[in-house]
Design an enzyme around this catalytic site. Structure first.
Site, PDB file in Angstrom:
ATOM      1  N   GLU A 190       0.810  -1.221   0.000  1.00  0.00           N
ATOM      2  CA  GLU A 190       0.000   0.000   0.000  1.00  0.00           C
ATOM      3  C   GLU A 190       0.842   1.270   0.000  1.00  0.00           C
ATOM      4  OE1 GLU A 190      -2.559  -3.246   1.818  1.00  0.00           O
ATOM      5  OE2 GLU A 190      -0.503  -2.519   2.129  1.00  0.00           O
TER       6      GLU A 190
ATOM      7  N   PHE B  49     -11.534  -7.262  13.710  1.00  0.00           N
ATOM      8  CA  PHE B  49     -10.439  -7.672  12.835  1.00  0.00           C
ATOM      9  C   PHE B  49     -10.121  -6.565  11.826  1.00  0.00           C
ATOM     10  CE2 PHE B  49      -9.054  -9.870   8.865  1.00  0.00           C
ATOM     11  CZ  PHE B  49      -7.817 -10.309   9.336  1.00  0.00           C
ATOM     12  N   GLN B  50      -8.868  -6.170  11.783  1.00  0.00           N
ATOM     13  CA  GLN B  50      -8.351  -5.135  10.887  1.00  0.00           C
ATOM     14  C   GLN B  50      -9.061  -3.794  11.072  1.00  0.00           C
ATOM     15  OE1 GLN B  50      -8.134  -6.699   6.831  1.00  0.00           O
ATOM     16  NE2 GLN B  50      -6.102  -7.521   7.280  1.00  0.00           N
TER      17      GLN B  50
ATOM     18  N   LYS C   4     -17.816  -0.569   5.794  1.00  0.00           N
ATOM     19  CA  LYS C   4     -18.247  -1.630   4.877  1.00  0.00           C
ATOM     20  C   LYS C   4     -19.757  -1.627   4.680  1.00  0.00           C
ATOM     21  CE  LYS C   4     -17.265  -6.462   3.793  1.00  0.00           C
ATOM     22  NZ  LYS C   4     -16.524  -7.679   4.221  1.00  0.00           N
TER      23      LYS C   4
ATOM     24  N   MET D  57      24.277   9.306   2.623  1.00  0.00           N
ATOM     25  CA  MET D  57      24.229  10.605   3.285  1.00  0.00           C
ATOM     26  C   MET D  57      24.531  10.472   4.771  1.00  0.00           C
ATOM     27  SD  MET D  57      23.946  13.815   2.649  1.00  0.00           S
ATOM     28  CE  MET D  57      22.922  14.264   1.241  1.00  0.00           C
TER      29      MET D  57
END
Length: 600
Positions: A66, A128-129, A178, A493
């Site tokens: 993602e 969940f999630q 949802k 760097m």
């Protein structure tokens, strides 16, 4: 209450309603807003929306992470000026977007992220999630909000695009439960939206613009200090006219590279910690800073109380929060540069035309700095390739019409210095947040938006290992970017700072393990495993040949492993926390001048 017009001519102005699910409304809203490409990765909470996406004309790019979706949306947006779109699921899908959202927020990039969320009855139950992505993103986005009812979806999506693209651009997150996605609504377009308290100012105050013209006419050593706001406003041509009218020198920050042609002799280059000597010194000696869409960030100013000590400040910015936030503005102007600069140019070329001073003495100083302190580099003595040379030749053999996307670190600064930029939106880099891993997915987004252009991803071996999985996305979706891995076997760097400030104690900056001859990973084998064309360059003598071969390959991505010296450093450099007057052009070496001398 306002009505958002459709940007899709096919959508028309129809106000008839159609019964559909919330998920169908999400996709229909995106279509009506003119969205043609999105980047995303499905999961349970966003799955209802992926079903109608199959029947849409929208091109969906399935990423491998993602974070890649977010950075790709950034690259798409920054190279076109149109908002980029990322679609992810709830929980870890959404939290993986945090870095791109923060990056887009720092660099003022228009982006809309749509995340799925658990159903309303599960909110707050640690389902969940489940994750409070709205709460997490509130400090790092321009706006974030949740939609819990299907009938609010058209207005919510339209609102997100309106906020992301107006005023100071930025990212907006829309979290959609949802049950809102599977619920039904009567869809109509365009929707009415209400954005109470959000009224971005576009027109500058005429009195203040006149005061700005007066200060410019009175100045003897002005500098046009140009930030990314000029690019975001599409005001590059107006900037060129301002420079022509005033004859003033121009410095362009990392986000403004290309906003003013680097071939123009008035362009002194990039200011700041790794800026050119002429750009840094011009700001220090200026009696007036005409600040255009820049925000006086610490990488430009160095030690703030010693920055441009004798300069008055005109500050023009669309975001009122930036005015006098860091440096007091003698003439503050809140407004869009696309409107303010034409009005300022008109005043300077008419009413104030005979009052503008000659800047001959000022240019005598600046031309001496350009002559005495040109950009350059010294080859290292270990026999390995020169990173500056490889990057410079990529630019010279490809040309300024290509897009150049960089990671963060030494290679980022070398690309800023050694690739000539003539066009806005053609040099892309993570500036404010400094995100390693930005380069590959951002370049992917640029190529999706500009399929007929050459897109170079100039990355470091450290950055490349954070997001190179998106090469699989590129191969499977026919996105033939060209990747130059500037491989110095270290976090370059950080290693440079350890060399200069930590007694060469290289704590955890060497990226290879075991014997130096072991390549972990072997980038040529890695690129080959992904289905890319691959090359390795270990000598400067072979650089041109391989770049030319890469430019001939357009049916798949190209990965070039440029094996270069870990001892190469970025110069000039202003050490952190000190005055820009202490700029160094090599280790322990400062330019042979001080602020007291005049035209020597």
């Amino acid at each position: 209450m306002t009505t958002v017009p459709s940007t899709n001519p096919a959508a028309g102005d129809a106000t008839s309603t159609e019964r559909m699910t919330g998920s169908q409304a999400i996709i229909r809203s995106l279509e009506n807003l003119g969205v043609t490409d999105v980047f995303g990765l499905p999961g349970g909470a966003i799955l209802p929306t992926y079903d109608p996406l199959m029947d849409s004309s929208i091109n969906h790019i399935l990423v491998r992470h993602e974070q890649g979706a977010g950075h790709a949306a950034q690259g798409y947006a920054e190279s076109t000026g149109k908002p980029g779109v990322a679609i992810v699921t709830s929980g870890p899908g959404a939290t993986n977007l945090l870095t791109p959202l923060a990056d887009a927020n720092m660099d003022s990039i228009p982006m809309v992220a749509i995340s799925g969320q658990v159903s309303v009855n599960l909110l707050g139950t640690d389902a969940f999630q489940e994750a409070d992505i709205v709460g997490m993103t509130m400090p790092i986005t321009k706006h974030s909000f949740m939609i819990t009812r299907p009938e609010d979806i058209p207005s919510g999506i339209a609102t997100a695009f309106h906020i992301a693209t107006t005023g100071r651009p930025g990212p907006v997150l829309v979290d959609i439960t949802k049950d809102a996605q599977v619920g039904m609504l009567d869809f109509s377009w365009p929707p009415a939206i209400e954005t109470r308290g959000y009224t971005p100012v576009t027109r500058g105050h005429s009195k203040q613009i006149r005061e700005a013209a007066k200060l410019i006419a009175e100045s003897k050593q002005p500098v046009l200090y140009v930030g990314g706001g000029v690019v975001r406003a599409g005001a590059s041509k107006d900037l060129e006219k301002l420079a022509e009218i005033t004859g003033a020198p121009v410095v362009t920050t990392l986000q403004a590279i290309g906003a003013f042609p680097e071939s123009n002799p008035q362009n002194l280059g990039m200011p700041g910690m790794h800026g050119t000597v002429p750009a840094v010194t011009a700001l220090q000696r200026a009696d007036l800073l005409v600040t255009l869409g820049a925000r006086f960030d610490d990488r430009v100013t160095g030690k703030l109380d010693s920055f441009a000590p004798d300069a008055k400040v005109i500050h023009i910015d669309v975001d009122p929060a930036e005015i006098s936030k860091i440096r007091f503005a003698d003439v503050p102007i809140v407004g869009d540069l696309a409107y303010v600069l034409p009005e300022l140019n008109d005043l300077l070329s008419t009413e104030f035309a005979q009052k503008l001073p000659s800047l001959a003495d000022w240019w005598e100083q600046l031309d001496a700095l350009k002559k005495n302190y040109p950009l350059g580099y010294t080859k290292t003595e270990d026999g390995l390739g020169s990173p500056q040379y490889a990057i410079q030749r990529i630019g010279e053999l490809t040309g300024p019409d290509a897009f150049y996307v960089t990671g963060v670190g030494q290679h980022q600064m070398w690309a800023a210095h050694f690739i000539n930029q003539e066009n806005p939106r053609h040099y892309l880099s993570s500036a404010g947040l400094g995100t390693m891993g930005y380069c590959i997915p951002a370049a992917m987004g640029v190529k999706v938006a500009n399929p007929d252009s050459v897109v170079w991803a100039i990355d470091g071996d450290g950055c490349f290992q954070m997001t190179n999985q998106e090469l699989a996305t590129c191969v499977q979706n026919n996105i033939p970017i060209k990747v130059a891995v500037i491989n110095n076997s270290s976090l370059g760097m950080v290693r440079q700072w350890q060399t200069l400030f930590y007694g060469e104690r290289y704590s955890n900056t060497h990226l290879y393990t075991g014997a130096d001859t072991i390549r972990v990973p072997d980038f040529v084998k890695l690129g080959d495993a992904y289905g890319c064309a691959t090359f390795r360059v270990e000598r400067d003598e072979d650089v041109d040949e391989v770049i030319k071969k890469a430019l001939e390959i357009n049916d798949r991505p190209v990965v070039i492993d440029f094996t270069v010296s870990p001892d190469a450093m970025v110069w000039p450099m202003v050490p952190a926390g000190v005055s820009n007057d202490l700029i160094q052009i090599a280790k322990n070496t400062s330019p042979d001048f001080d602020r007291e001398e005049d035209n020597n």
